[in-house]
Motif scaffolding. Structure first.
Motif, PDB file in Angstrom:
ATOM      1  N   UNK A  79      39.669  41.588  43.191  1.00  0.00           N
ATOM      2  CA  UNK A  79      39.844  42.666  42.215  1.00  0.00           C
ATOM      3  C   UNK A  79      39.502  42.129  40.829  1.00  0.00           C
ATOM      4  N   UNK A  80      38.561  42.777  40.149  1.00  0.00           N
ATOM      5  CA  UNK A  80      38.125  42.376  38.805  1.00  0.00           C
ATOM      6  C   UNK A  80      38.704  43.379  37.800  1.00  0.00           C
ATOM      7  N   UNK A  81      39.359  42.850  36.750  1.00  0.00           N
ATOM      8  CA  UNK A  81      39.988  43.697  35.743  1.00  0.00           C
ATOM      9  C   UNK A  81      39.490  43.291  34.358  1.00  0.00           C
ATOM     10  N   UNK A  82      38.977  44.291  33.603  1.00  0.00           N
ATOM     11  CA  UNK A  82      38.548  44.043  32.219  1.00  0.00           C
ATOM     12  C   UNK A  82      39.775  44.147  31.312  1.00  0.00           C
ATOM     13  N   UNK A  83      40.111  43.049  30.655  1.00  0.00           N
ATOM     14  CA  UNK A  83      41.279  43.015  29.766  1.00  0.00           C
ATOM     15  C   UNK A  83      40.783  43.120  28.326  1.00  0.00           C
ATOM     16  N   UNK A  84      40.994  44.289  27.729  1.00  0.00           N
ATOM     17  CA  UNK A  84      40.385  44.541  26.422  1.00  0.00           C
ATOM     18  C   UNK A  84      41.174  43.911  25.266  1.00  0.00           C
TER      19      UNK A  84
ATOM     20  N   UNK B 106      41.664  52.482  33.726  1.00  0.00           N
ATOM     21  CA  UNK B 106      40.723  52.326  34.837  1.00  0.00           C
ATOM     22  C   UNK B 106      41.299  52.812  36.157  1.00  0.00           C
ATOM     23  N   UNK B 107      40.422  53.277  37.042  1.00  0.00           N
ATOM     24  CA  UNK B 107      40.846  53.737  38.356  1.00  0.00           C
ATOM     25  C   UNK B 107      39.725  53.443  39.352  1.00  0.00           C
ATOM     26  N   UNK B 108      40.089  52.986  40.561  1.00  0.00           N
ATOM     27  CA  UNK B 108      39.086  52.638  41.568  1.00  0.00           C
ATOM     28  C   UNK B 108      39.689  52.835  42.951  1.00  0.00           C
ATOM     29  N   UNK B 109      38.845  53.194  43.933  1.00  0.00           N
ATOM     30  CA  UNK B 109      39.236  53.267  45.338  1.00  0.00           C
ATOM     31  C   UNK B 109      38.578  52.112  46.070  1.00  0.00           C
ATOM     32  N   UNK B 110      39.351  51.341  46.807  1.00  0.00           N
ATOM     33  CA  UNK B 110      38.791  50.231  47.579  1.00  0.00           C
ATOM     34  C   UNK B 110      37.834  50.806  48.622  1.00  0.00           C
ATOM     35  N   UNK B 111      36.543  50.410  48.596  1.00  0.00           N
ATOM     36  CA  UNK B 111      35.570  51.007  49.525  1.00  0.00           C
ATOM     37  C   UNK B 111      35.871  50.717  50.989  1.00  0.00           C
TER      38      UNK B 111
ATOM     39  N   UNK C 192      47.202  41.260  28.883  1.00  0.00           N
ATOM     40  CA  UNK C 192      45.920  41.227  28.200  1.00  0.00           C
ATOM     41  C   UNK C 192      45.307  42.587  28.031  1.00  0.00           C
ATOM     42  N   UNK C 193      46.053  43.650  28.427  1.00  0.00           N
ATOM     43  CA  UNK C 193      45.536  45.008  28.241  1.00  0.00           C
ATOM     44  C   UNK C 193      44.504  45.405  29.275  1.00  0.00           C
ATOM     45  N   UNK C 194      44.914  45.644  30.541  1.00  0.00           N
ATOM     46  CA  UNK C 194      43.950  46.014  31.592  1.00  0.00           C
ATOM     47  C   UNK C 194      43.302  47.371  31.326  1.00  0.00           C
ATOM     48  N   UNK C 195      41.977  47.409  31.502  1.00  0.00           N
ATOM     49  CA  UNK C 195      41.231  48.660  31.286  1.00  0.00           C
ATOM     50  C   UNK C 195      40.357  48.940  32.509  1.00  0.00           C
TER      51      UNK C 195
ATOM     52  N   UNK D 215      36.265  44.397  26.142  1.00  0.00           N
ATOM     53  CA  UNK D 215      35.553  44.887  27.339  1.00  0.00           C
ATOM     54  C   UNK D 215      36.335  46.030  27.976  1.00  0.00           C
ATOM     55  N   UNK D 216      35.635  47.126  28.230  1.00  0.00           N
ATOM     56  CA  UNK D 216      36.307  48.313  28.790  1.00  0.00           C
ATOM     57  C   UNK D 216      35.820  48.617  30.208  1.00  0.00           C
ATOM     58  N   UNK D 217      34.631  49.192  30.298  1.00  0.00           N
ATOM     59  CA  UNK D 217      34.108  49.593  31.603  1.00  0.00           C
ATOM     60  C   UNK D 217      33.657  48.401  32.427  1.00  0.00           C
ATOM     61  N   UNK D 218      33.804  48.516  33.760  1.00  0.00           N
ATOM     62  CA  UNK D 218      33.447  47.427  34.668  1.00  0.00           C
ATOM     63  C   UNK D 218      32.889  48.039  35.951  1.00  0.00           C
TER      64      UNK D 218
END
Length: 751
Positions: free
Chosen positions: A514-519, A725-730, A501-504, A550-553
């Motif tokens: 984990x929440x992923x915006x699929x554009x 997209x890039x994220x560090x698990x808090x 679905x195109x993860x962004x 949807x892009x940014x999350x």
């Protein structure tokens, strides 16, 4: 009757009456005249003096309106009526009278009658406690016969000696106005504030506010009781404070004694250690002397022996040559030359050079440094260091094989900075897993109450940081500290999550989901930590809760913010997918966006939006009110084009990943430009770690670049496919990257 006590007893009487009146004498004696009080007046400071003595003192001072109390030196203002207006101390006057009668009754010999004119009827035999008079037999009978006097209390002289203070009553007070002398002062004029008799109310105090004196006395008694109660309470507090003061003083004395013993013992130990070291050094020096002098001594013995032998043969040979005849010399034969040659041969076997040519014993004491250390040795203060209140600071994240620094500040028992060093500060890093090694810390004492601790973690994972001061834990110790892998070790992902679905954009809920915006399919997909999809939020459209690319999350608490790129808006939903609010529409003005690429929320709860095609960053409050615009069209290095990714560093600064200029621009929370760094190939997503490092996806370069806090590139992770997209698990610190081109989410374990 007070007038009869104006005189003082003679010396003989005073000596005879010393047992009965000595205890009362200091109390009834005026400080100014050293005589019994006469018409005593009481000052506001509650000290009393004879009225006449006060009058004389005022006259001598020349100050008619001011008087300094002779006892406490308090300045007293004299009322308008002079000394006569100062209140009388009636009770003290009564005590003087009692003391006078005690002295008179207690004296030896006959007592004269106070009622008789000439005392010719005989000596006194009784005492009338009502009239305050000694009575002879005749006057006593007259008392009993008189209707007016028959009710008086009369006692014998012997009995009166024991009972006098208790049976004497304060005299009744009569009016001093003419023709009122027989009227008692039983009323009080509130208008004039005077005690008066009943007759005074008819003329002198007519129409004034009059009340019985007992009523006024009751009011004054009540007021005195109230003040007395307050005074007793304060006195009780004062006593408690004084007792506490005494206890603290005792504690200080004990503390001082203990401190003296501690200091004395410590310096005795130092002295003993220095003496032991002195003995050791002297012993070492003597051993060196022995080892050096031994060969010299042995050589000297051999040389001396050779010298003596040669000398003896030389002397004999010289003597023979001078005194012997040819026949005698021939008779000796070759004996002397042979022995002399033998002695010379012995010398050839002995070195004629000293075995030790240099006399050098090097003594190295470094006394200057020791003396300097002694001058800094120990501290004596009125406070002590408090380990449990002492604080420390460091980075929130530690890295494997990287030096980790901790700053320690000593706090005193007074909650102030403790300004001296010399404490035993220790630190160690303990891994929670069994296979890790304990890492000891290196401590630097700055001698000002601060310490620097350095440690180098060897393994990744959860650790405990322990910091002690004089074997007591400092504040927040032990502390849970995560040690993460060094970014330089990142290469291949340890987990791959399939996400068609195109993860962004990507975000992580506090539950770990984990929440992923699929554009491409216009949804938000939710995965658990194992990578299994749990649910899908939204669908394609422009309605509430629907998305178009949807892009940014971003997730804060249970609220999710979505940069709805194709609908030119920001949507706010619950993490369960319930629509809450939307902001913006297509355009270039305030409240309008053109393809917003990302949205984040700062500590002030402000929404920060990367307005992609408008080349700006917009800051709004939670109601959608436009607060601030950071314009990307600015000239020079501060300018940027096509902002896509946003991140906040530990100081709250905004880092903007700008696609169009291939840079990262940094701005203060108020929008002021700070700096720019990096040269990245199509930056998209960006995230900051707790140490201020930034991780930037390069969409065009198919890699992830890592920059340190100063903006220097330290590592690059390659072999990505359209990273966005890039994220560090808090919680765990694990790194997630959305791999748009491969429809996957890559997970890199950092612990």
């Amino acid at each position: 009757m007070a007038s009869k006590l104006d005189g003082r007893a003679g010396p003989s009487e005073e000596r005879k009456d010393s047992n009965s009146s000595a205890q009362l004498t200091p109390r009834i004696t005026c400080q100014l005249c050293s005589e019994p009080y006469k018409e005593p007046r009481i000052l506001p400071c509650l000290h009393s003096f004879c009225g006449q003595c006060l009058h004389k003192k005022i006259e001598r001072s020349g100050a008619r309106r001011n008087l300094e109390c002779p006892t406490c030196q308090r300045s007293i203002t004299i009322p308008e009526g002079g000394v006569n207006a100062i209140p009388q101390n009636l009770h003290l006057g009564f005590e003087v009278e009692v003391a006078g009668y005690m002295s008179k009754i207690g004296s030896d010999g006959e007592k004269s009658c106070d009622a008789c004119i000439d005392g010719s009827t005989g000596p006194a035999v009784v005492f009338c406690s009502t009239c305050h008079e000694l009575l002879c037999s005749y006057c006593y009978e007259s008392h009993k016969r008189s209707r007016k006097l028959s009710s008086h209390v009369i006692v014998g002289l012997e009995e009166s000696r024991k009972m006098l203070p208790s049976i004497m009553k304060l005299p009744e007070h009569f009016c001093s106005q003419p023709h009122h002398e027989k009227e008692e002062l039983q009323l009080y004029c509130e208008t004039c504030q005077l005690t008066i008799c009943r007759d005074c109310t008819l003329v002198l105090h007519k129409d004034h506010r009059i009340t019985e004196i007992c009523n006024i006395a009751k009011v004054k008694k009540d007021a005195m009781k109230e003040v007395l109660a307050a005074a007793q309470e304060v006195t009780s507090k004062l006593v408690r404070t004084i007792d506490a003061n005494d206890k603290i003083t005792e504690q200080f004395d004990t503390c001082g004694e203990n401190s003296t013993l501690t200091i004395t013992k410590a310096f005795e130990q130092l002295h003993q250690a220095i003496e032991e070291r002195k003995k050791t050094l002297l012993s070492e020096m003597k051993a060196i002397l022995v080892s050096k002098k031994g060969p010299l001594t042995l050589q000297k013995e051999k040389l001396t022996k050779a010298h003596d032998e040669i000398g003896r043969y030389t002397e004999m040979t010289s003597n023979i040559l001078q005194t012997h005849t040819d026949h005698e010399i021939v008779a000796l034969g070759d004996l002397l030359p042979t022995e002399l040659k033998a002695s010379l041969n012995m010398v050839e076997n002995v070195s004629l050079t000293p075995n030790q040519t240099i006399c050098d014993i090097h003594v190295s004491l470094h006394t200057d440094s020791v003396i300097n250390e002694v001058s800094l040795l120990g501290h004596v203060m009125d406070t002590s260091p408090s380990p449990s209140q002492s604080t420390w600071s460091s980075e929130s994240v530690a890295k494997v094989k990287e030096m980790y620094c901790v700053k320690v500040q000593t706090i005193s028992s007074k909650r102030e900075r403790y300004p001296h060093g010399g404490l035993q500060v220790k630190a160690e890093l303990r891994p929670k897993s069994r296979d890790g090694a304990v890492v000891p810390g290196t401590v630097e004492d700055h001698r000002d109450g601060t310490y620097t601790i350095t440690l180098t973690p060897q393994t990744a994972g959860p650790h405990q940081l322990l910091i002690t001061m004089d074997d007591q834990h400092v504040q927040k110790s032990p502390y849970d500290l995560d040690v993460r892998k060094n970014y330089s070790t990142l290469s291949n992902a340890e987990q791959v999550i399939n996400c068609n679905g195109g993860p962004d954009g990507i975000a992580i809920h506090e539950s770990g989901d984990i929440y992923v915006a699929c554009c491409r399919d216009n949804t938000i997909r939710v995965f658990n930590q194992a990578g299994q999809q749990k649910r899908t939020i939204g669908s394609k459209g422009s309605g509430d809760g629907q998305f178009s690319v949807p892009c940014g999350l971003f997730i804060k608490g249970d609220v999710m913010y979505v940069a709805d790129y194709g609908n030119h808006r920001i949507q706010r939903l619950t993490t369960e997918g319930q629509f809450l609010k939307k902001f913006g529409q297509r355009g270039t003005g305030q409240g309008q966006f053109q393809y917003p690429g990302s949205v984040i929320v700062d500590q002030r709860d402000r929404m920060i939006v990367a307005d992609y095609y408008n080349h700006r960053v917009v800051i709004l409050d939670q109601a959608g009110t436009w607060l601030l615009t950071i314009n990307g069209h600015a000239s020079g290095s501060r300018g940027f084009l096509l902002p896509y990714g946003l991140a906040l560093d530990p100081q709250g600064n905004i880092h903007v990943a700008a696609w169009g200029t291939s840079t990262i621009n940094v701005f203060k929370p108020e929008g002021n430009y700070v700096r720019s760094y990096g040269s990245v190939n199509g930056p998209s997503g960006i995230v900051m770690d707790g140490g201020g490092c930034s991780l930037v996806n390069e969409l065009t370069g198919n890699c992830l670049s890592i920059f340190d806090r100063h903006g220097n590139k330290v590592h690059t992770v390659y072999n990505l496919n359209g990273p966005r997209g890039v994220i560090l698990d808090p919680k765990s610190g694990d790194l997630y990257v959305t791999n748009y081109g491969a429809n996957t989410v890559l997970k890199y374990f950092m612990l």
